[in-house]
Motif scaffolding. Structure first.
Motif, PDB file in Angstrom:
ATOM      1  N   LEU A  89     -15.383  21.867  36.059  1.00  0.00           N
ATOM      2  CA  LEU A  89     -14.949  21.417  34.737  1.00  0.00           C
ATOM      3  C   LEU A  89     -14.222  22.519  33.969  1.00  0.00           C
ATOM      4  O   LEU A  89     -14.542  23.702  34.092  1.00  0.00           O
ATOM      5  N   SER A  90     -13.245  22.091  33.175  1.00  0.00           N
ATOM      6  CA  SER A  90     -12.584  23.005  32.232  1.00  0.00           C
ATOM      7  C   SER A  90     -13.454  23.122  30.984  1.00  0.00           C
ATOM      8  O   SER A  90     -14.434  22.386  30.820  1.00  0.00           O
ATOM      9  N   SER A  91     -13.061  24.003  30.081  1.00  0.00           N
ATOM     10  CA  SER A  91     -13.846  24.196  28.858  1.00  0.00           C
ATOM     11  C   SER A  91     -13.884  22.947  27.985  1.00  0.00           C
ATOM     12  O   SER A  91     -14.813  22.738  27.215  1.00  0.00           O
ATOM     13  N   ASP A  92     -12.874  22.070  28.117  1.00  0.00           N
ATOM     14  CA  ASP A  92     -12.860  20.848  27.297  1.00  0.00           C
ATOM     15  C   ASP A  92     -13.592  19.674  27.972  1.00  0.00           C
ATOM     16  O   ASP A  92     -13.579  18.557  27.476  1.00  0.00           O
ATOM     17  N   GLY A  93     -14.241  19.954  29.131  1.00  0.00           N
ATOM     18  CA  GLY A  93     -15.030  18.915  29.787  1.00  0.00           C
ATOM     19  C   GLY A  93     -14.267  18.079  30.800  1.00  0.00           C
ATOM     20  O   GLY A  93     -14.858  17.260  31.501  1.00  0.00           O
ATOM     21  N   THR A  94     -12.956  18.275  30.891  1.00  0.00           N
ATOM     22  CA  THR A  94     -12.182  17.533  31.904  1.00  0.00           C
ATOM     23  C   THR A  94     -12.302  18.240  33.249  1.00  0.00           C
ATOM     24  O   THR A  94     -12.649  19.423  33.321  1.00  0.00           O
ATOM     25  N   ILE A  95     -12.020  17.500  34.303  1.00  0.00           N
ATOM     26  CA  ILE A  95     -12.055  18.099  35.647  1.00  0.00           C
ATOM     27  C   ILE A  95     -10.805  18.950  35.840  1.00  0.00           C
ATOM     28  O   ILE A  95      -9.694  18.479  35.651  1.00  0.00           O
ATOM     29  N   ASP A  96     -11.017  20.201  36.178  1.00  0.00           N
ATOM     30  CA  ASP A  96      -9.912  21.138  36.407  1.00  0.00           C
ATOM     31  C   ASP A  96      -9.353  20.883  37.813  1.00  0.00           C
ATOM     32  O   ASP A  96     -10.048  21.074  38.819  1.00  0.00           O
ATOM     33  N   ARG A  97      -8.112  20.453  37.887  1.00  0.00           N
ATOM     34  CA  ARG A  97      -7.535  20.059  39.177  1.00  0.00           C
ATOM     35  C   ARG A  97      -7.498  21.219  40.163  1.00  0.00           C
ATOM     36  O   ARG A  97      -7.733  21.050  41.351  1.00  0.00           O
ATOM     37  N   LYS A  98      -7.188  22.423  39.647  1.00  0.00           N
ATOM     38  CA  LYS A  98      -7.094  23.586  40.535  1.00  0.00           C
ATOM     39  C   LYS A  98      -8.462  23.936  41.113  1.00  0.00           C
ATOM     40  O   LYS A  98      -8.599  24.182  42.316  1.00  0.00           O
ATOM     41  N   LYS A  99      -9.480  23.929  40.255  1.00  0.00           N
ATOM     42  CA  LYS A  99     -10.845  24.239  40.721  1.00  0.00           C
ATOM     43  C   LYS A  99     -11.315  23.192  41.726  1.00  0.00           C
ATOM     44  O   LYS A  99     -11.947  23.499  42.726  1.00  0.00           O
ATOM     45  N   MET A 100     -11.005  21.925  41.441  1.00  0.00           N
ATOM     46  CA  MET A 100     -11.408  20.852  42.350  1.00  0.00           C
ATOM     47  C   MET A 100     -10.717  21.015  43.700  1.00  0.00           C
ATOM     48  O   MET A 100     -11.336  20.891  44.751  1.00  0.00           O
TER      49      MET A 100
END
Length: 204
Positions: free
Chosen positions: A64-75
Motif C-alpha cells: 500500500l501507498s501512504s494514501d491507502g491505495t495499492i502501489d503498482r510498483k510495489k505490487m
C-alpha cells in the motif's frame, strides 16, 4: 448505412505496435467508445472496488501507498518474482475486469448511441476475449519499428524490450486469432486508409 447494431471489436498487438494511435484515428472517423483494459485493471484495484480487499489480504499491507491505495510498483515487485503469486493475483483481477467490461458493453448497447465499442488490451487472446468480441483486430508493426518506438517513447534499453517481446504472443499466433491485420509501420496515412476500409466494410 450504419451497422444494425453496435459492434464490439478487440484491438490487440504487441507492445510498441501503435495501438494508441490506431484508437485515436478510429475515434476521429466513427461514433465509438474506447475502453483500455489496463485502465479497468487499475480501477478495480482501488479502495472500495471489488479486488482491493482480496489483494491486500493476499499481498499484505506492504504493497500500500501512504494514501491507502495499492502501489503498482510495489505490487509488481512482489508478484513478478513469484509465478504462483502472479497467477493468484490474475485470478482475482481478470474476472473482475471482464465483468466490468461486459457491463460497460451492455450499457452502450442499451443506449444505442454508438456504432463501435473498441476494447484494447495486449492480452485479449490469452484472457479469452475472442469468445466475447465480434471481431479481433491485430495491430502489427515490424520488430525494428516497435523497438525504436519503445526506446524513444519509454527510454527502455534493448535488453528489456527483447524480454518483453519474448513474453508476448508471437506473430503467427496473433494472426491466427485475428480477423483483420492493420499494418502500422509509421505511415499514418496508410494506417488511416486501412482503418477506413475496415470501417466501411463494417457498414456494408
Amino acid at each position: 448505412m450504419k451497422p444494425n447494431k453496435m459492434k464490439l471489436i478487440g484491438i490487440t498487438g504487441g507492445v510498441g505496435a501503435g495501438k494508441s494511435l490506431v484508437l485515436q484515428l478510429l475515434q476521429k472517423h466513427c461514433r465509438c467508445r474506447v475502453l483500455l483494459a489496463d485502465e479497468v485493471g487499475n480501477e478495480v484495484k482501488l479502495p472500495g472496488q471489488p479486488c482491493y480487499e482480496r489483494l491486500v489480504e493476499l499481498l499484505g499491507k506492504k504493497v500500500l501507498s501512504s494514501d491507502g491505495t495499492i502501489d503498482r510498483k510495489k505490487m509488481a515487485e512482489r508478484i513478478f518474482a513469484d509465478p504462483a503469486l502472479l497467477d493468484q493475483v490474475n485470478g482475482i483481477i481478470h474476472p473482475e475486469v471482464r465483468r466490468y467490461i461486459l457491463r460497460q458493453v451492455e450499457e452502450e448497447r442499451s443506449k444505442g448511441e454508438i456504432d463501435y465499442f473498441f476494447l484494447e488490451a495486449a492480452l485479449l487472446i490469452e484472457c479469452g476475449y475472442e469468445a466475447v468480441v465480434d471481431e479481433l483486430w491485430y495491430i502489427h508493426a515490424d520488430p525494428a519499428v516497435r523497438m525504436r518506438r519503445l526506446k524513444e517513447s519509454r527510454g527502455y534499453p534493448e535488453e528489456k524490450i527483447r524480454r518483453i517481446f519474448e513474453s508476448q504472443l508471437g506473430e503467427e499466433e496473433f494472426r491466427a486469432h485475428c480477423s483483420l491485420v492493420i499494418e502500422n509501420n509509421g505511415d499514418i496515412r496508410e494506417t488511416e486508409r486501412q482503418l477506413l476500409a475496415a470501417l466501411s466494410r463494417g457498414n456494408g
